[in-house]
Design a protein around this motif. Sequence first.
Motif, PDB file in Angstrom:
ATOM      1  N   LEU A  52      33.491  38.941  40.714  1.00  0.00           N
ATOM      2  CA  LEU A  52      34.155  37.732  41.226  1.00  0.00           C
ATOM      3  C   LEU A  52      34.237  37.771  42.749  1.00  0.00           C
ATOM      4  O   LEU A  52      33.960  36.765  43.411  1.00  0.00           O
ATOM      5  N   LYS A 143      41.195  34.661  38.324  1.00  0.00           N
ATOM      6  CA  LYS A 143      40.496  33.744  39.230  1.00  0.00           C
ATOM      7  C   LYS A 143      41.412  33.257  40.353  1.00  0.00           C
ATOM      8  O   LYS A 143      40.949  32.976  41.449  1.00  0.00           O
ATOM      9  N   LYS A 146      41.074  35.359  43.625  1.00  0.00           N
ATOM     10  CA  LYS A 146      39.719  35.584  44.129  1.00  0.00           C
ATOM     11  C   LYS A 146      39.708  35.951  45.616  1.00  0.00           C
ATOM     12  O   LYS A 146      39.055  36.928  46.010  1.00  0.00           O
TER      13      LYS A 146
END
Length: 162
Positions: A52, A143, A146
């Motif tokens: 990621l 997420k 990130k």
Amino acid sequence: MLCAMEVAKYFLKKDKERNIFNQKVITINDRTLYEGNLKLNKYLFLSQVLFLSKNDKLLFADDFLAYDNGPVIKQILNSYPIMVNNKELYEINLSDEISTFLNKIYFALENATSEELVEITHEDPEWIKLSNNTYNAPIMNIKSHKNEYKKRYKGILEALNI
């Protein structure tokens, strides 16, 4: 997009002798578990956040749950005893880019102890946020972190030439 099971099987295939992903029973944070299961879930988590950080997208779609000893994918946790005893080599077809990436993760972590891997994942901002509720094993939203991962893992990505 891959699934966590494919990545787990890739790592298991690399450890043919089961030196890393073993069935040794250990106790960490008052939890008794298979050392190899813990390590496999940590490899998956670190692969996910590093991927990621590098690519602005997830490596696989599966969600991590916040357990006492860090992030876990429930399917991997539950399937581990069967997966680790499978004597056949898994046939996993990954792109060269993904294989190279996972090889670098594997070799970077192969000498890490269970305690070190737990410590690394206990520093994760999403796990910390949810750690007071690990009894219910909430889903982690990695997420949302990130940008923090990009800063946190910049040196590791550079050192591994990822």
